[in-house]
Design an enzyme around this catalytic site. Structure first.
Site, PDB file in Angstrom:
ATOM      1  N   HIS A 274      -2.404  -6.365  -6.497  1.00 42.81           N
ATOM      2  CA  HIS A 274      -2.445  -6.656  -5.062  1.00 42.81           C
ATOM      3  C   HIS A 274      -1.696  -5.579  -4.266  1.00 42.81           C
ATOM      4  CE1 HIS A 274      -2.333  -9.582  -1.596  1.00 42.81           C
ATOM      5  NE2 HIS A 274      -1.316  -8.783  -1.264  1.00 42.81           N
ATOM      6  N   GLU A 275      -0.460  -5.345  -4.669  1.00 40.97           N
ATOM      7  CA  GLU A 275       0.380  -4.424  -3.889  1.00 40.97           C
ATOM      8  C   GLU A 275      -0.141  -2.991  -3.982  1.00 40.97           C
ATOM      9  OE1 GLU A 275       2.261  -5.880  -1.946  1.00 40.97           O
ATOM     10  OE2 GLU A 275       2.289  -7.832  -2.947  1.00 40.97           O
TER      11      GLU A 275
ATOM     12  N   GLU B 229       4.410  -4.374  -0.249  1.00 42.76           N
ATOM     13  CA  GLU B 229       3.705  -3.144  -0.628  1.00 42.76           C
ATOM     14  C   GLU B 229       4.255  -1.853  -0.048  1.00 42.76           C
ATOM     15  OE1 GLU B 229       2.424  -5.603   1.391  1.00 42.76           O
ATOM     16  OE2 GLU B 229       1.307  -4.755   3.074  1.00 42.76           O
TER      17      GLU B 229
END
Ligand SMILES: [Zn+2]
Length: 1066
Positions: free
Chosen positions: A522-523, A489
């Site tokens: 998610h990231e 990320e």
């Protein structure tokens, strides 16, 4: 970061590689030729291997060229010692005798590299001290050569090599090249030489220590099996890094200059930073020059000054050099081949958790945040990206430009990122006008469009959900050819595996889209939760990851409601967490983070949860926070005792099983009294634990009413309105198992058969029951009988989980020699659903039907269903001839089914050939894995299986995928044992490649989890006692525990399973 590898294990082989014409003549090459001629003509597998071999050689030749052709700017030429000259002449003599391999290649271990850089003065007699020699790390794609090795080349040896090339190709009377006759004496001489070269190789211990630096620290704060983490001294901290890096993609080194604005907090004469595998040429603080010393063990560098540095700000400036390594961490190299066959080299970063120090000396701890001004000096034809937007581009030398990026917000070192290479991109802006780009390999930019669409929907969703604006002016997503995790990320520059980002509109499966959406979700969540507000220390990593792994589903559910993604969550995250966490060798919270947060969200309600989250982010933005800070913010917003309830979930191992029984409430006919008892759920052994949890429990009744209870004691009773059935944990949100009384279970099975339970509840019922059976709380036969109630099931998730649970029983049936009967059982179970669904997509089919079709067909194919096998065979023939391509969703399962239908090897080779042609990573992974499955299910597969395993460790399969390909080959007991033998025999190779990475633990998990005899357990145990692998220690214990559980289940249920299966004709 997202590992996310369990659901879609990607794999890739290399297809096209530029062939430079002349391959270096050496022993391995002629071996390959000889093998080839020994095989029957038409053995395409052999040709394939030979082609692979020559591709490797081309790569090796490439490297020679680039080095001797004046690359290696930063290579070193230390003074010669008599000893090194002697070694040089010995090598030359060997070369004249024909042993060409030895001439250009002298290997020694790079685990020495950091100390080599630091201590060169003390070790002038090392091989790298040959006059004029060039020292460079070996590219990891060289087969059979451990990736962490180095290579010494010497210009004077080139004419000798040429002479030996001629010599070596002259045949001897017995047909072998000359040097083969000399191999033994030469090896002996070499061994003696190595033995007298002090420190030429380091011990394995040392390797483990260094590699462990890459493992994520445990949430319990201890580094199991490795050294404790030494924190940096607190008398100084960074304010800003002004960093200029010049990566060299020819010799895989980089040069760096940086000026760090340092805040001196207490007067001190030393500054200590993290640094690993970096050589610092000079450093000064303001005008005072520093004396530099390294601590390799702690990965630190100490700058000592003659007088005390005054409190306040000062400038620490330094110049340094480092290596673009091949280990997928730090500042590393990667490459891919474009559609014209050109090799494209890239330099990329992966810093989490502690590898920023391999690219720049820095305070490499999450709490020591600073701003960064990054400048990359690169070839003007290359793309260079970093966390922020480019602000200027100036030509600095012939063909080189300095690309300067805007200053970052204050942030942690592990989120810094830069990528240099050749990429295409697509771009757009989201609803908030944030600039977004998706970078792909050259020629694949269309495959970035789906991710761009996801990102454009996702970023505004999070902005609204968190009620905090996205903190940066741009967001880039980039696909990296070699990537260890699923994605990372980095703030503003998120890096991905290709399979986690690229979607080919025509060829990608629905599952891939789902996965890409989840990983992007998610990231991007981390851009706030993790990047804007960062954990104080790695002990809270679970919260960072758990939160992102939960909210990715919330986000995808919002953006793509048709995916029904929460059902997937229940299947992949929750049920996996429950599985792992039922073992003794588990540890608090790590695996179940996302599920616990989901339960918390449900308990507090969305509004209070969001409100608390916004407070937490606003209070701690551009700073660090602990788990407790989040609980406080949520408690303030909701008025609930969040910390009090959450403590048990985050600090205790495991989770509870709730036993429930009902009876009519006394004195009130319209009500039922539920007696609920909790205890720790454990798969094996007697339950001695008296741990208690505060469990928010939801109860659903046949009338559709939901009731919320809080079980805070060991046992409690509650009343609910009377109903035909009562189900705990509707929607499968709670992190617990439910053990119903016999009569309650009967009511539920009846409800199931009448279609009264929701999809997630149907899932929940069988999933819990399988777990209870594994723990010995109910007989296995009872679950096999329950399976019958699922014949009418229509949904993918339920089927896929049911079949995977049955897979664990299959391991037992296999062991009992009942595989044929077992397959008959599976055939009759899946037949009705298969009949309903058929082979061909119907207009009304949704996403779910598409997924289900491939699962059912795959299962029936493996179970030997005749018409499925015949159909697969026909479809495969049409696919190969180009008459009618198979739909992408079915490709992998057709490939494997067809390999099965025809007995194996030939079709397997046809599949490999197809893969040679395809450029899509996704297809390669899926198809290879399933073809491996198939080969291992064929009756006489030994030779084929061996080839599969060899292929997995060849450079046809990328390192990032090797482990999953081997896992794919573990389909039956026999195949599993073969794979295990293979891995044992190549163990040092695996350690070299994967030590300290999670891939090694994954390998152990895939290989060793499903054995079911005490002998197998002892074998695994003995092997790892003799070959310790600290980074996989927990997985080894879990594998042993699983195996012993299987032994116990066989002893307990073996006979009744036999009896049950007797009714099915093989
Ligand atoms: Zn993550």
């Amino acid at each position: 970061a997202a590992a996310h590898l369990f659901s879609h294990a990607p794999s890739r082989g290399r297809t096209r590689r530029r062939n430079v014409g002349i391959a270096r003549h050496d022993g391995r090459r002629s071996d390959a030729r000889r093998n080839d001629s020994n095989r029957p003509a038409g053995d395409s597998f052999a040709r394939l291997l030979a082609a692979a071999e020559s591709a490797k050689k081309s790569a090796a030749a490439d490297n020679t060229n680039s080095t001797s052709g004046g690359g290696g700017a930063s290579s070193t030429s230390p003074p010669a010692s008599p000893f090194s000259l002697a070694v040089c002449w010995l090598l030359a003599a060997l070369a004249l005798l024909g042993y060409t391999d030895l001439v250009p290649l002298v290997l020694f271990d790079s685990r020495e590299a950091p100390s080599r850089l630091a201590d060169r003065r003390r070790r002038p007699h090392r091989p790298d001290a040959l006059p004029g020699a060039v020292l460079r790390p070996l590219p990891h794609h060289l087969p059979g050569v451990p990736s962490s090795q180095w290579e010494v080349r010497h210009p004077a040896l080139i004419p000798i090599a040429a002479a030996s090339f001629v010599l070596g190709s002259l045949p001897t009377p017995c047909g072998l090249p000359w040097y083969h006759l000399l191999t033994l004496p030469i090896l002996f001489t070499l061994l003696v030489a190595c033995a007298i070269l002090p420190d030429a190789s380091s011990s394995d211990d040392e390797a483990e220590k260094e590699d462990d630096g890459a493992e994520l620290p445990e949430p319990d704060g201890g580094w199991k099996g490795s050294k404790p983490f030494e924190r940096l001294p607190t008398h100084s901290k960074p304010v800003n890094y002004n960093l200029t890096l010049t990566p060299n993609l020819n010799d895989f080194t980089f040069k760096g200059e940086q000026v760090i604005t340092v805040q001196v907090i207490e007067p001190t004469k030393t500054l200590v930073l993290n640094s690993a595998e970096i050589e610092i040429q000079s450093a000064k603080f303001n005008d005072a020059s520093a004396e530099i010393s390294f601590n390799t063990e702690e990965e630190t560098v100490k700058f000592s000054f003659p007088s005390e540095l005054p409190v306040g700000e000062g400038k620490l400036s330094m110049s340094f050099t480092g290596i673009l390594n091949d280990r997928m961490k730090g500042f590393y190299r990667s490459k891919y081949t474009d559609s014209d066959g050109n090799e494209i080299r890239c330099a990329v970063t992966q810093f989490e958790p502690t590898d920023a120090r391999r690219s720049l000396p820095c305070w490499d701890e999450p709490e020591l945040k600073a701003t960064f001004d990054v400048t990359l000096v690169v070839d003007k034809n290359l793309t260079a990206v970093s966390n922020m937007l480019e602000v200027s581009r100036t030509e600095v030398a012939d063909g080189l430009v300095a690309v300067k990026f805007d200053r970052t917000p204050i942030m942690s070192t592990y989120l810094l990122a830069y990528v240099v290479g050749k990429f295409d991109y697509v771009e757009g802006r989201d609803a908030d006008f944030i600039k977004m780009r998706v970078f792909t390999p050259i020629g694949k930019k269309d495959q970035g469009l789906f991710a761009l669409e996801v990102a454009k929907k996702t970023l505004p969703f999070y902005r609204k959900f968190f009620n905090v604006a996205y903190p940066l002016p741009k967001l880039d997503l980039i696909a990296i050819p070699d990537f260890a995790a699923g994605a990372m990320e980095n703030w503003g520059l998120v890096t991905y595996r290709e399979t986690a980002l690229l979607v080919d509109a025509d060829n990608s499966s629905a599952a891939t889209k789902e996965w890409v959406a989840l990983v992007v979700g998610h990231e991007l969540a981390h851009q706030w939760f993790g990047n804007l507000v960062t954990m104080k220390w790695w002990t809270d990593l679970w919260l960072n990851e758990g939160f992102a792994s939960w909210i990715e589903y919330l986000c995808v559910d919002h953006c793509y409601p048709e995916f029904d993604i929460w059902t997937r969550f229940v299947q992949s995250d929750l049920s996996r967490a429950l599985e792992l966490d039922a073992l003794e060798n588990s540890h608090p919270i790590q695996v179940e983070g996302a599920s616990v947060i989901r339960m918390l969200h449900e308990w507090l309600g969305q509004d209070a949860f969001r409100e608390g989250l916004t407070r937490y982010l606003k209070q701690n933005k551009f700073a660090n926070a602990s788990t407790e800070n989040l609980w406080e913010a949520l408690a303030d917003a909701s008025g609930q005792p969040v910390q009090f309830v959450m403590e048990g979930w985050t600090k205790q191992m495991g989770y509870p099983v709730i036993s429930v029984a009902s009876k009519p409430a006394e004195g009130d006919d319209s009500k039922l009294e539920l007696t609920i008892t909790q205890e720790k759920f454990q798969l094996g052994g007697a339950n001695k634990s008296d741990l208690l949890w505060r469990v928010p429990i939801q109860v659903l009744t046949a009338t559709g009413h939901k009731h919320q209870l809080m079980l805070a004691e060991k046992s409690d009773s509650f009343t609910v309105p009377k109903a035909a059935w009562v189900k705990l944990n509707p929607g499968c949100i709670g992190v617990y198992r439910v053990d119903y009384s016999a009569s309650m279970l009967q009511d539920l099975i009846a409800a199931l058969k009448h279609g009264q339970l929701s999809q997630r509840d149907r899932f929940n019922l069988e999933n819990d029951l399988f777990a209870l059976a594994a723990a010995g709380r109910v007989p296995i036969v009872q679950v096999l009988q329950l399976a019958d109630a699922y014949k009418a099931e229509q949904f993918y998730t339920v089927w896929s989980d049911l079949l995977s649970n049955l897979g664990s029983v299959q391991v037992l049936a296999d062991h009992l020699g009942l595989l044929d009967k077992w397959r008959a059982f599976l055939r009759q179970l899946c037949e009705p659903a298969y009949q309903r669904l058929g082979w061909d997509a119907r207009p009304a089919d949704g996403h779910d039907a598409t997924l289900l079709r491939s699962v059912l067909i795959g299962c029936l194919g493996r179970a030997g269903h005749e018409s499925v096998l015949a159909e697969a065979k026909a479809k495969f023939a049409k696919h190969c001839s180009g008459e009618c391509p198979i739909t992408p969703d079915l490709r992998a399962c057709v490939y494997s089914t067809c390999v099965l239908a025809n007995g194996g090897v030939e079709e397997f080779e046809a599949v490999l050939k197809l893969l040679e042609k395809t450029d899509m990573q996704e297809e390669k992974v899926g198809a290879l894995k399933s073809a491996f499955f198939a080969v291992s299910a064929v009756p006489e597969p030994r030779a084929a299986r061996q080839r599969v395993l060899e292929l997995a460790v060849s450079d046809k399969v990328r390192l990032q995928d090797t482990v999953f390909v081997i896992g794919g080959a573990c389909h039956s007991l026999e195949a599993r044992r073969a794979a295990w033998q293979f891995v044992k025999s190549r163990w040092s190779w695996f350690v070299e490649k994967f030590a300290g990475q999670f891939l090694l633990s994954r390998l152990v998990q895939l290989l060793c989890n499903d054995f079911c005899t005490a002998e197998d357990a002892d074998d695994v145990d003995a092997f790892f006692k003799a070959n310790p692998a600290p980074s996989a220690e927990r997985n080894i214990k879990q594998a042993l525990e699983n195996t012993r559980l299987n032994v116990a289940i066989l002893a307990r249920d073996g006979d009744s399973v036999k009896e049950f299966l007797a009714q099915f004709a093989a």
